[in-house]
Write a protein that holds these residues in place. Sequence first.
Motif, PDB file in Angstrom:
ATOM      1  N   ALA A  62       0.825  -1.204   0.000  1.00 50.15           N
ATOM      2  CA  ALA A  62       0.000   0.000   0.000  1.00 50.15           C
ATOM      3  C   ALA A  62       0.857   1.251   0.000  1.00 50.15           C
ATOM      4  CB  ALA A  62      -0.934  -0.021   1.216  1.00 50.15           C
ATOM      5  N   SER A  65       2.407   1.626  -3.412  1.00 48.35           N
ATOM      6  CA  SER A  65       1.421   2.109  -4.386  1.00 48.35           C
ATOM      7  C   SER A  65       1.184   3.601  -4.211  1.00 48.35           C
ATOM      8  CB  SER A  65       0.114   1.336  -4.220  1.00 48.35           C
ATOM      9  OG  SER A  65       0.311  -0.031  -4.486  1.00 48.35           O
ATOM     10  N   TYR A  81      -3.461   0.694  -4.316  1.00 47.87           N
ATOM     11  CA  TYR A  81      -3.345   1.042  -2.884  1.00 47.87           C
ATOM     12  C   TYR A  81      -4.605   0.607  -2.124  1.00 47.87           C
ATOM     13  CZ  TYR A  81      -4.621   4.000   1.032  1.00 47.87           C
ATOM     14  OH  TYR A  81      -5.117   4.440   2.228  1.00 47.87           O
TER      15      TYR A  81
END
Length: 871
Positions: A62, A65, A81
């Motif tokens: 995450a 991203s 994400y």
Amino acid sequence: MRIQKEMFRRLPIASKLRIIVGVFVAIVICVFSLGVLRSEILAGVRAYVGGEGLWSKAEKRAVLSLNRYGVSRADSDYRQYLAEIAVPVGDKDARLELQRSPPDMAAVQRGFVQGRNSPEDVGSMAMLFRRFGRVGYMARAIAIWTEGDRDIDQLRSLADGLHAEINSAHPDTQKISAITDQVAALDARVTPLEDEFSATLGQGARWINRLLSLVTLLASGLLLLIGIGLSSAVLKQIRNSEEKYRNLINTANDAILVIDAQTRLILEANNKAVEILGIPEQQLIGKPESQLYSYQGDEASPQLRIPSSAGPAHNRELQLLRAHGTPVPVEVSASVTELNGRLAVVAIFRDIRDRLEAAAVLRRSEDRFSYLIQNLSDVITVVAVDGTMLYHSPSIARVAGYQPSELLGKSFLACLHPEDEPAVRAALERLTLKVGSAAPPEYRFRRKDGSWVWLESVGNNLLNDVAVGGIVVTSRDVTGRRGLEEQVRQSQKMEAVGRLAGGIAHDFNNLLMVIQGYAEIVLEVEGTTPTVRKSVETIVRTTESAASLTRQLLSFSRKHVFSPQVLDLNELVDHMSEMLLGVLRDEMEFLVKLHPEACCVSADPGQIEQVIMNLVVNARDAMPQGGKLTLETAHVIRDSARASQPAALPRGDYVMLAVTDTGIGMDADTQTRIFEPFFTTKSKDEGTGLGLSVVYNIVRASGGHVRVSSEPGRGSTLQVFFPRVDAPAKPRPSAAPVQALRTGKETILVAEDQPDLRWMICQFLQELGYSVLEAKDGGDAVALAEQYKGTIDVLLTDVVMPHIRGSEVARRLAATRPEMKVIFMSGYTEGEFGAVPGENLEPGPTLLQKPFELDSLALKIRQVLEARSPR
């Protein structure tokens, strides 16, 4: 001993072995359960550790991203994400749901699966969280997890800010760079938490593994020891069963004997048998059964019948013979058994001496209860459903005159008064339909002599009670109480009559005042002819007679205004004696005896004069053929040492006034009623029946007592006792010249609600020179006094007026006019007459009793005005 062995031999061994087998089965189940629990906990720990790795990877992805999104600003990076951040968010949702009570397991399942955990691991993860979430390593791991969730929340907040900035109309590159820097810093802070979480769970897993291994070992060992102990106990019980059952038999509360069915010799005996018979066990064994029982010489020797082996135990009562020859009553229960291949009788003897004593106590209690019933004042009746009387307590003889046997089988309702029978029947019908108690209305029951007795009853439905089988009616004679209630009702009636009489007298006094006042005005007119003057004088005399009648009505109703003062009774009687001679007829002898010590009393002089007059007139009317009438006074001291004093007279120092006549006398019934209002033995034209009632009321209001003594044909004596006082008597007022005191120029406020009377008084005062303010009632008087700015010298007010009473008018005006004098006028005050504030002419208020002469009004006004202090 053989009997215990036989009893033990019949006990099943399997039941004892089942206990041991159950213990070892419990060991296996316990070990298995602990193993399952251990496996489930370790699976949960492994799932959490694996989930932490997934959580950590998702967090890293995450962050990566987001960084790419900050550079590329491509939506695909932001969606990547969102997909990665959903993993820790799912774990957080599952944890928060598990903290609720109870948790929604479907939501927990969704959360853990969203966190990319295996669905098979969800159950063990939830169990580990709920059971050990507050314990040791698991509690610390959850705390680290919670802190990581806060970082994830902060990461999501930064992502939302980054996404909003990139999609704004004018993205700020510097702000985007600052956000990505914060994301990197946050990622650096999360990484140690992930490591710490994995380490804590690993330590916890190793600790739980060791703990469960130890618990499994200890539980298995404990259960094994229990199994071994139980096995030893059972084996010991089996070895000691003979001794155990021997102890059971010896501690039994009943005597137990085992008797050979053929030889009838005693084979076994317990301690209780030894205690009851008083024979040692060694001597009792081998003793013939026949020697145990007490019987007469001519009777056959009793012995136990041998019951059938298939039949029930045989019970009978016998008397055992103790060693010293004392019989002991017992109840014996015998059954047959086989002992060493031979039949034996097992006999259980129960000592029934306590039971027989309790039965004797019960009989005595029943005898005592029967005695109480025999002497009960209330009547107890048992009535069947159809109303037939099944039982009557002996008290029915005292209440109704019947013997109990005379009413048995007769109808209860047939003995009631016809007016009361329907209500009692309805009450019994209601009581028959439900269990409980009910109170029928009071009713009249016919006595044997035909008269009626009032009964108050309570019924209890005992139809379902085998011992009674009926409705029990408990009744009490309330004839005397109802008589008292009737007297109270009669008293209330007389109170109502008294109120009516007082109201009539009040209105009548106002009318008499108008008539008398105008008659006096006519007499003052110069040039009145003798014929007219004579007629007017007749009117005045008639109004005086009517006023006397209203005074009697007011005295009877106790509404008369009493003005008590200290007076010499001898002086009052001597003053009236000449006038009393005019009341008597010529054929009557009148004798007055005044005792020198019969001194002063506290009373209203006018009322005492009325008492004397009424007593003398009553004595005169009791001597239609003439006779001797004696009026005497005496000093009477009532104390405990002088039993010759009048009955029921309270202790005290009294002045007695007695009137004795030699007339027709009275019987006992008449004497009980002579003081009742309107009771008279005279014809309708000769008397009203108020004379002696007025006497009684006046005397009682003065704190005195009245006694009567009479016999038919031998005359009567009525004695009045007044409390004696030591204060000197008030001197009798001397007549004062009226004409010199009539006129004046002061201002007088007249408050009177009777229009004619008010107009007459105002006209009379104006003719005398006074300034008069006229008020139609109390409220009008207060308003008029407030509006009038000049001086008001005298308030002349009626006492009883609508809206505001005269005493209240005086109280209100005294606050603003303290020098104003007050004269009340009334013959009826309804018991409300208080002193006037600021009044210092007399100890009490100034009062003119209606009807009064107008000259008396003029004189009283001048006396009040001249008694004022100089201004």
